[in-house]
Design a protein around this motif. Sequence first.
Motif, PDB file in Angstrom:
ATOM      1  N   ARG A 180     -27.808  52.342  45.764  1.00 40.99           N
ATOM      2  CA  ARG A 180     -27.824  51.198  46.677  1.00 40.99           C
ATOM      3  C   ARG A 180     -27.720  49.871  45.928  1.00 40.99           C
ATOM      4  N   ARG A 181     -28.033  49.870  44.645  1.00 44.43           N
ATOM      5  CA  ARG A 181     -27.976  48.633  43.857  1.00 44.43           C
ATOM      6  C   ARG A 181     -26.626  48.418  43.189  1.00 44.43           C
ATOM      7  N   ASP A 182     -25.709  49.399  43.309  1.00 47.31           N
ATOM      8  CA  ASP A 182     -24.407  49.284  42.656  1.00 47.31           C
ATOM      9  C   ASP A 182     -23.508  48.318  43.422  1.00 47.31           C
ATOM     10  N   PRO A 183     -22.964  47.311  42.760  1.00 48.14           N
ATOM     11  CA  PRO A 183     -22.117  46.332  43.458  1.00 48.14           C
ATOM     12  C   PRO A 183     -20.817  46.962  43.939  1.00 48.14           C
ATOM     13  N   CYS A 184     -20.341  46.473  45.081  1.00 49.41           N
ATOM     14  CA  CYS A 184     -19.101  46.980  45.673  1.00 49.41           C
ATOM     15  C   CYS A 184     -18.173  45.825  46.030  1.00 49.41           C
ATOM     16  N   LEU A 185     -16.879  46.129  46.092  1.00 48.96           N
ATOM     17  CA  LEU A 185     -15.883  45.209  46.626  1.00 48.96           C
ATOM     18  C   LEU A 185     -15.637  45.630  48.073  1.00 48.96           C
ATOM     19  N   VAL A 186     -15.870  44.717  48.995  1.00 48.15           N
ATOM     20  CA  VAL A 186     -15.755  45.032  50.420  1.00 48.15           C
ATOM     21  C   VAL A 186     -14.628  44.209  51.026  1.00 48.15           C
ATOM     22  N   VAL A 187     -13.703  44.896  51.667  1.00 50.44           N
ATOM     23  CA  VAL A 187     -12.590  44.238  52.363  1.00 50.44           C
ATOM     24  C   VAL A 187     -12.753  44.505  53.856  1.00 50.44           C
ATOM     25  N   LYS A 188     -12.826  43.435  54.642  1.00 53.78           N
ATOM     26  CA  LYS A 188     -12.859  43.557  56.093  1.00 53.78           C
ATOM     27  C   LYS A 188     -11.542  43.002  56.625  1.00 53.78           C
ATOM     28  N   ARG A 189     -10.891  43.779  57.504  1.00 56.18           N
ATOM     29  CA  ARG A 189      -9.541  43.408  57.916  1.00 56.18           C
ATOM     30  C   ARG A 189      -9.331  43.724  59.400  1.00 56.18           C
ATOM     31  N   ILE A 190      -8.672  42.801  60.080  1.00 51.15           N
ATOM     32  CA  ILE A 190      -8.225  43.039  61.451  1.00 51.15           C
ATOM     33  C   ILE A 190      -6.710  42.918  61.437  1.00 51.15           C
ATOM     34  N   LYS A 226     -13.488  48.221  57.805  1.00 49.48           N
ATOM     35  CA  LYS A 226     -14.290  47.802  56.663  1.00 49.48           C
ATOM     36  C   LYS A 226     -14.062  48.806  55.559  1.00 49.48           C
ATOM     37  N   LEU A 227     -13.582  48.327  54.405  1.00 47.95           N
ATOM     38  CA  LEU A 227     -13.264  49.175  53.255  1.00 47.95           C
ATOM     39  C   LEU A 227     -14.228  48.840  52.130  1.00 47.95           C
ATOM     40  N   THR A 228     -15.070  49.784  51.771  1.00 48.50           N
ATOM     41  CA  THR A 228     -16.071  49.563  50.725  1.00 48.50           C
ATOM     42  C   THR A 228     -15.677  50.355  49.484  1.00 48.50           C
ATOM     43  N   HIS A 229     -15.552  49.638  48.349  1.00 47.66           N
ATOM     44  CA  HIS A 229     -15.128  50.257  47.092  1.00 47.66           C
ATOM     45  C   HIS A 229     -16.193  50.056  46.025  1.00 47.66           C
ATOM     46  N   PRO A 230     -16.581  51.099  45.306  1.00 48.14           N
ATOM     47  CA  PRO A 230     -17.484  50.905  44.167  1.00 48.14           C
ATOM     48  C   PRO A 230     -16.839  49.954  43.157  1.00 48.14           C
ATOM     49  N   GLY A 231     -17.547  48.909  42.792  1.00 46.99           N
ATOM     50  CA  GLY A 231     -16.965  47.901  41.915  1.00 46.99           C
ATOM     51  C   GLY A 231     -16.495  48.439  40.583  1.00 46.99           C
ATOM     52  N   ALA A 232     -17.159  49.473  40.083  1.00 47.05           N
ATOM     53  CA  ALA A 232     -16.806  50.023  38.773  1.00 47.05           C
ATOM     54  C   ALA A 232     -15.599  50.955  38.829  1.00 47.05           C
ATOM     55  N   ARG A 233     -15.136  51.275  40.042  1.00 48.35           N
ATOM     56  CA  ARG A 233     -14.064  52.261  40.174  1.00 48.35           C
ATOM     57  C   ARG A 233     -12.780  51.690  40.779  1.00 48.35           C
ATOM     58  N   TYR A 234     -12.790  50.428  41.180  1.00 47.54           N
ATOM     59  CA  TYR A 234     -11.642  49.931  41.961  1.00 47.54           C
ATOM     60  C   TYR A 234     -11.291  48.508  41.567  1.00 47.54           C
ATOM     61  N   GLN A 235      -9.985  48.230  41.547  1.00 45.83           N
ATOM     62  CA  GLN A 235      -9.475  46.880  41.342  1.00 45.83           C
ATOM     63  C   GLN A 235      -8.526  46.541  42.473  1.00 45.83           C
ATOM     64  N   LEU A 236      -8.670  45.365  43.066  1.00 45.00           N
ATOM     65  CA  LEU A 236      -7.746  44.906  44.095  1.00 45.00           C
ATOM     66  C   LEU A 236      -6.577  44.250  43.401  1.00 45.00           C
ATOM     67  N   GLN A 237      -5.375  44.805  43.591  1.00 47.89           N
ATOM     68  CA  GLN A 237      -4.209  44.316  42.878  1.00 47.89           C
ATOM     69  C   GLN A 237      -3.120  43.883  43.847  1.00 47.89           C
ATOM     70  N   GLY A 238      -2.238  42.998  43.386  1.00 48.92           N
ATOM     71  CA  GLY A 238      -1.097  42.553  44.164  1.00 48.92           C
ATOM     72  C   GLY A 238      -0.137  41.802  43.277  1.00 48.92           C
ATOM     73  N   SER A 239       0.981  41.424  43.845  1.00 52.47           N
ATOM     74  CA  SER A 239       1.974  40.681  43.076  1.00 52.47           C
ATOM     75  C   SER A 239       2.759  39.783  44.003  1.00 52.47           C
ATOM     76  N   PHE A 240       3.421  38.795  43.435  1.00 53.35           N
ATOM     77  CA  PHE A 240       4.256  37.884  44.196  1.00 53.35           C
ATOM     78  C   PHE A 240       5.466  37.499  43.355  1.00 53.35           C
ATOM     79  N   SER A 241       6.616  37.492  44.001  1.00 53.15           N
ATOM     80  CA  SER A 241       7.820  36.985  43.345  1.00 53.15           C
ATOM     81  C   SER A 241       8.650  36.268  44.381  1.00 53.15           C
ATOM     82  N   ALA A 242       9.212  35.150  43.995  1.00 51.24           N
ATOM     83  CA  ALA A 242      10.008  34.358  44.938  1.00 51.24           C
ATOM     84  C   ALA A 242      11.458  34.766  44.831  1.00 51.24           C
TER      85      ALA A 242
END
Length: 243
Positions: free
Chosen positions: A205-215, A227-243
């Motif tokens: 319960r003390r382990d930090p998480c990355l939480v994404v809430k989306r509609i 609601k997407l809950t990810h263990p902080g030590a196991r997940y990275q939110l990634q993305g990219s952008f190019s024009a």
Amino acid sequence: MPRPARSTAAGPEPQYLKVKNHLREGIASGHWVAGDLLPSEGALVAQFEVSRMTVNRALRELVQEGLIERVQGVGSFVAQLHRISSTLNVRDVHEEIVERGGQHEARVHALLRGKASPQQAAELGLKRGAPVFLSLIVHLENGQAIQCEERAVNPACAPEFLSQDFTRITPTHYLMEVAPLSEARYMIEAALPGEVEAKLLGIARRDPCLVVKRITYSRGVAVTSVKLTHPGARYQLQGSFSA
């Protein structure tokens, strides 16, 4: 006349990619610039001799990438740069895992019809206590839990949601097929897991998480809140952008 299909190591280019790449290349070359109205679905169907569903998939993916905007009853437009640069794609966790070379597994812990809570009703534009579809699924990468997905779905947008096998197709993939994405709203935060989330993810319960809430919305109607809950030590939110 439609373009000849490109060949890849995996075979001919899928039909929807022919349409998608044609529009993407036109935007990149400056043939269409920010604010320009793109060819209609009907025009693209005729030009490429494909189905409307195929064209819709191409347009939907360009919306997800932030390159175009779709206005119901009007058409598709090249997105403004400030809209493109601030776009966070709606990604399917299965595709994310496969792209990393991993093995995806989904465990369905709940899939049922319920009554909308006040929060769910507000998010989905429903009356309190209205019917709503609920799911609770844990996604694993190479046997390790990386995401706890708690979802509410508007039954009017996906009436067959409860009959799907979500060990074979993810809710994200299914919903984007039956209710094409037109808009998404996010909130991302660092938080501690709840009791149920910690148990399903196999963390403390003390382990930090990355939480994404989306509609997400289709044609102006709220389709799902998740609601997407990810263990902080196991997940990275990634993305990219190019024009």
